[in-house]
Write a protein that holds these residues in place. Structure first.
Motif, PDB file in Angstrom:
ATOM      1  N   THR A  53      -1.622 -24.284  15.033  1.00 32.89           N
ATOM      2  CA  THR A  53      -2.758 -24.482  14.136  1.00 32.89           C
ATOM      3  C   THR A  53      -2.294 -24.150  12.718  1.00 32.89           C
ATOM      4  OG1 THR A  53      -3.598 -22.213  14.152  1.00 32.89           O
ATOM      5  CG2 THR A  53      -4.304 -23.646  15.966  1.00 32.89           C
ATOM      6  N   ASP A  54      -3.137 -24.453  11.732  1.00 34.85           N
ATOM      7  CA  ASP A  54      -2.748 -24.132  10.360  1.00 34.85           C
ATOM      8  C   ASP A  54      -2.687 -22.622  10.129  1.00 34.85           C
ATOM      9  OD1 ASP A  54      -5.468 -23.863  10.560  1.00 34.85           O
ATOM     10  OD2 ASP A  54      -5.941 -24.929   8.710  1.00 34.85           O
ATOM     11  N   ALA A  55      -3.453 -21.841  10.908  1.00 37.58           N
ATOM     12  CA  ALA A  55      -3.363 -20.387  10.784  1.00 37.58           C
ATOM     13  C   ALA A  55      -1.968 -19.881  11.140  1.00 37.58           C
ATOM     14  CB  ALA A  55      -4.399 -19.715  11.679  1.00 37.58           C
ATOM     15  N   ASP A  56      -1.306 -20.548  12.062  1.00 37.04           N
ATOM     16  CA  ASP A  56       0.053 -20.150  12.443  1.00 37.04           C
ATOM     17  C   ASP A  56       1.024 -20.310  11.278  1.00 37.04           C
ATOM     18  OD1 ASP A  56      -1.104 -19.849  14.919  1.00 37.04           O
ATOM     19  OD2 ASP A  56      -0.198 -21.652  15.784  1.00 37.04           O
ATOM     20  N   VAL A  57       0.739 -21.264  10.387  1.00 37.05           N
ATOM     21  CA  VAL A  57       1.573 -21.442   9.196  1.00 37.05           C
ATOM     22  C   VAL A  57       1.498 -20.190   8.328  1.00 37.05           C
ATOM     23  CG1 VAL A  57       1.977 -22.853   7.144  1.00 37.05           C
ATOM     24  CG2 VAL A  57       1.231 -23.939   9.287  1.00 37.05           C
ATOM     25  N   SER A  58       0.293 -19.654   8.177  1.00 40.50           N
ATOM     26  CA  SER A  58       0.125 -18.423   7.411  1.00 40.50           C
ATOM     27  C   SER A  58       0.869 -17.265   8.064  1.00 40.50           C
ATOM     28  CB  SER A  58      -1.363 -18.084   7.287  1.00 40.50           C
ATOM     29  OG  SER A  58      -1.554 -16.842   6.638  1.00 40.50           O
ATOM     30  N   ASN A  59       0.799 -17.170   9.391  1.00 39.94           N
ATOM     31  CA  ASN A  59       1.535 -16.115  10.098  1.00 39.94           C
ATOM     32  C   ASN A  59       3.036 -16.208   9.816  1.00 39.94           C
ATOM     33  OD1 ASN A  59      -0.875 -15.273  11.251  1.00 39.94           O
ATOM     34  ND2 ASN A  59      -0.531 -16.371  13.175  1.00 39.94           N
ATOM     35  N   ALA A  60       3.560 -17.435   9.888  1.00 42.95           N
ATOM     36  CA  ALA A  60       4.990 -17.633   9.641  1.00 42.95           C
ATOM     37  C   ALA A  60       5.362 -17.216   8.226  1.00 42.95           C
ATOM     38  CB  ALA A  60       5.350 -19.105   9.878  1.00 42.95           C
ATOM     39  N   ASP A  61       4.515 -17.560   7.283  1.00 43.35           N
ATOM     40  CA  ASP A  61       4.788 -17.208   5.889  1.00 43.35           C
ATOM     41  C   ASP A  61       4.768 -15.689   5.701  1.00 43.35           C
ATOM     42  OD1 ASP A  61       5.198 -17.657   3.123  1.00 43.35           O
ATOM     43  OD2 ASP A  61       3.045 -17.467   2.759  1.00 43.35           O
ATOM     44  N   ARG A  62       3.742 -15.039   6.250  1.00 42.30           N
ATOM     45  CA  ARG A  62       3.573 -13.593   6.037  1.00 42.30           C
ATOM     46  C   ARG A  62       4.673 -12.770   6.687  1.00 42.30           C
ATOM     47  NH1 ARG A  62      -1.350 -11.445   8.364  1.00 42.30           N
ATOM     48  NH2 ARG A  62      -1.423 -13.242   9.769  1.00 42.30           N
ATOM     49  N   PHE A  63       5.023 -13.134   7.931  1.00 41.43           N
ATOM     50  CA  PHE A  63       5.916 -12.276   8.703  1.00 41.43           C
ATOM     51  C   PHE A  63       7.390 -12.689   8.633  1.00 41.43           C
ATOM     52  CE2 PHE A  63       1.846 -11.804  11.178  1.00 41.43           C
ATOM     53  CZ  PHE A  63       1.585 -10.516  10.753  1.00 41.43           C
ATOM     54  N   LEU A  64       7.647 -13.984   8.490  1.00 42.16           N
ATOM     55  CA  LEU A  64       9.025 -14.455   8.642  1.00 42.16           C
ATOM     56  C   LEU A  64       9.649 -14.969   7.356  1.00 42.16           C
ATOM     57  CD1 LEU A  64       8.619 -16.331  12.045  1.00 42.16           C
ATOM     58  CD2 LEU A  64       9.208 -13.930  11.626  1.00 42.16           C
ATOM     59  N   ILE A  65       8.865 -15.654   6.527  1.00 41.27           N
ATOM     60  CA  ILE A  65       9.430 -16.209   5.295  1.00 41.27           C
ATOM     61  C   ILE A  65       9.416 -15.170   4.175  1.00 41.27           C
ATOM     62  CG2 ILE A  65       9.130 -17.978   3.523  1.00 41.27           C
ATOM     63  CD1 ILE A  65       8.163 -19.857   5.755  1.00 41.27           C
ATOM     64  N   LYS A  66       8.267 -14.540   3.964  1.00 41.05           N
ATOM     65  CA  LYS A  66       8.201 -13.522   2.903  1.00 41.05           C
ATOM     66  C   LYS A  66       9.113 -12.335   3.199  1.00 41.05           C
ATOM     67  CE  LYS A  66       3.791 -14.324   0.566  1.00 41.05           C
ATOM     68  NZ  LYS A  66       3.520 -15.689   0.982  1.00 41.05           N
ATOM     69  N   SER A  67       9.392 -12.082   4.460  1.00 35.06           N
ATOM     70  CA  SER A  67      10.306 -10.988   4.817  1.00 35.06           C
ATOM     71  C   SER A  67      11.761 -11.349   4.576  1.00 35.06           C
ATOM     72  CB  SER A  67      10.127 -10.625   6.297  1.00 35.06           C
ATOM     73  OG  SER A  67      10.576 -11.696   7.130  1.00 35.06           O
ATOM     74  N   GLY A  68      12.036 -12.642   4.360  1.00 33.55           N
ATOM     75  CA  GLY A  68      13.406 -13.082   4.151  1.00 33.55           C
ATOM     76  C   GLY A  68      14.162 -13.385   5.428  1.00 33.55           C
ATOM     77  N   LEU A  69      13.518 -13.234   6.594  1.00 32.46           N
ATOM     78  CA  LEU A  69      14.200 -13.518   7.859  1.00 32.46           C
ATOM     79  C   LEU A  69      14.498 -15.000   8.021  1.00 32.46           C
ATOM     80  CD1 LEU A  69      12.297 -11.164  10.301  1.00 32.46           C
ATOM     81  CD2 LEU A  69      14.763 -11.165   9.886  1.00 32.46           C
ATOM     82  N   ILE A  70      13.614 -15.853   7.525  1.00 28.11           N
ATOM     83  CA  ILE A  70      13.832 -17.304   7.547  1.00 28.11           C
ATOM     84  C   ILE A  70      13.810 -17.807   6.117  1.00 28.11           C
ATOM     85  CG2 ILE A  70      12.865 -19.530   8.242  1.00 28.11           C
ATOM     86  CD1 ILE A  70      11.910 -18.303  10.795  1.00 28.11           C
ATOM     87  N   GLN A  71      14.878 -18.495   5.749  1.00 31.47           N
ATOM     88  CA  GLN A  71      14.976 -19.068   4.421  1.00 31.47           C
ATOM     89  C   GLN A  71      14.367 -20.469   4.410  1.00 31.47           C
ATOM     90  OE1 GLN A  71      16.343 -17.188   1.857  1.00 31.47           O
ATOM     91  NE2 GLN A  71      16.488 -15.568   3.411  1.00 31.47           N
ATOM     92  N   THR A  72      13.812 -20.847   3.273  1.00 31.37           N
ATOM     93  CA  THR A  72      13.326 -22.215   3.110  1.00 31.37           C
ATOM     94  C   THR A  72      14.363 -23.027   2.330  1.00 31.37           C
ATOM     95  OG1 THR A  72      12.134 -21.587   1.101  1.00 31.37           O
ATOM     96  CG2 THR A  72      10.914 -21.510   3.171  1.00 31.37           C
TER      97      THR A  72
END
Length: 341
Positions: free
Chosen positions: A196-215
């Motif tokens: 869902t689109d909420a999962d996109v927010s989860n990915a951003d908050r926990f994985l992208i903003k943390s630097g674990l996954i680069q864009t």
């Protein structure tokens, strides 16, 4: 029915001398789709979408059994044969689960290798990703064994908390974060799987903003299953997919996005994704219907791949080769993995 003033109509036809209004200011060219006679700037240019279409085939998944689709591959040999068939027929990549003797999803290093090692030997360039969802006692260690074996090029991380059918499916934030660390440590590519689109927010908050996954990151959109982004009619399908993709693009403008032919939406949502310049995943993991408006069952993964290849022809985007797919994901040339007895 309304009363038409035919006298007024007749008068108007006479006034216009029975002709449409036509002022061809661009003569001698009547219509030009690319240029205007009034200036030299192009008025239409080719759309900016990827030329190649990556078509992944998800061979079996974790859920469907023979009472839902009698054609579902369940044993390691059936999964291997089906994966080998689509690889020979031109799939860009394959996505794997393995099942136990009762047909349930299992995180067995031995069963993964029983499928993957022969595929590697025959198709050394083929990128292989596998779904590693530890839900039972001991499966976390089995997941780590599969990752540490270096047999997967990529693995999804589900950033979700939802009901899939009648089952609650939640990836707690610490599990998400640690699993991505393990995927990175193994040299594989983490694929962000959103429902869902909420999962996109989860990915951003926990994985992208943390630097674990680069864009730019690799995103896998899994809509249309019960509990995921609803796609019970064409309007829902279009609105849901465009909303989710927009949410991804807001945080990852150059994202690599692959959309699954899933649930009742089946191949229609894959066709929509290809039209939108995205990539697609077909196969027997996420649906057992060929089309959303009929009850026809998918007969084989080869049939599903052929549907994807037909979509690629219709939208004018040739299917990416395994080598081209590796480049899309930034994967190196496949390192040699010794086959164990």
């Amino acid at each position: 029915m309304a009363n038409v003033d035919w006298d007024r109509v007749t008068s108007g036809v006479a006034r216009e001398r029975e002709k449409m209004i036509w002022r061809p200011y661009g003569l001698p060219t009547v219509l030009d789709l690319e240029n205007s006679s009034f200036h030299d700037a192009p008025i239409s240019t080719p759309w900016d979408v990827p030329e190649k279409l990556a078509v992944s085939v998800a061979i079996t998944g974790a859920f469907f059994k023979h009472d839902q689709n009698p054609n579902q591959p369940l044993t390691p040999n059936e999964i291997l044969d089906s994966a080998r068939e689509v690889a020979r027929a031109g799939a860009s990549t394959v996505h794997l689960h393995v099942r136990d003797d009762d047909g349930y999803n299992v995180l067995s290093p031995e069963r993964f290798r029983a499928v993957i090692d022969p595929l590697r030997e025959e198709f050394p360039s083929l990128a292989i990703d596998g779904c590693l969802v530890p839900a039972l006692d001991g499966e976390w260690e089995l997941m780590k064994q599969v990752l540490q074996a270096g047999i997967l090029d990529a693995a999804p991380i589900n950033t979700t908390a939802t009901y899939i059918g009648d089952s609650l499916f939640v990836k707690p934030a610490p599990i998400m974060i640690e699993k991505v660390r393990l995927i990175n440590e193994a040299g594989s590519v983490p694929e962000i799987a959103v429902y869902t689109d909420a999962d996109v927010s989860n990915a951003d908050r926990f994985l992208i903003k943390s630097g674990l996954i680069q864009t730019p990151a690799v995103w896998l959109v899994l809509p249309a299953l019960p509990g995921c982004s609803p796609m019970e009619n064409p309007r829902q399908m279009i609105e849901s997919l465009t909303r989710t993709v927009a949410a991804i693009k807001d945080i990852d403008p150059d994202a690599f996005i692959m959309v699954c032919a899933a649930g009742r939406a089946s191949t229609h949502v894959a066709a929509l994704a290809a039209l939108m310049g995205l990539h697609i995943r077909v196969g027997m993991e996420d649906t057992y219907w060929l089309w959303p408006h009929r009850e026809d069952r998918v007969q084989s993964n080869l049939q599903a791949l052929q549907m994807g290849q037909l979509i690629s022809q219709v939208v004018g985007r040739p299917v990416a080769t395994p080598e081209e797919y590796r480049t899309m994901l930034g994967l190196p040339e496949r390192r040699s993995v010794p086959v164990t007895a």
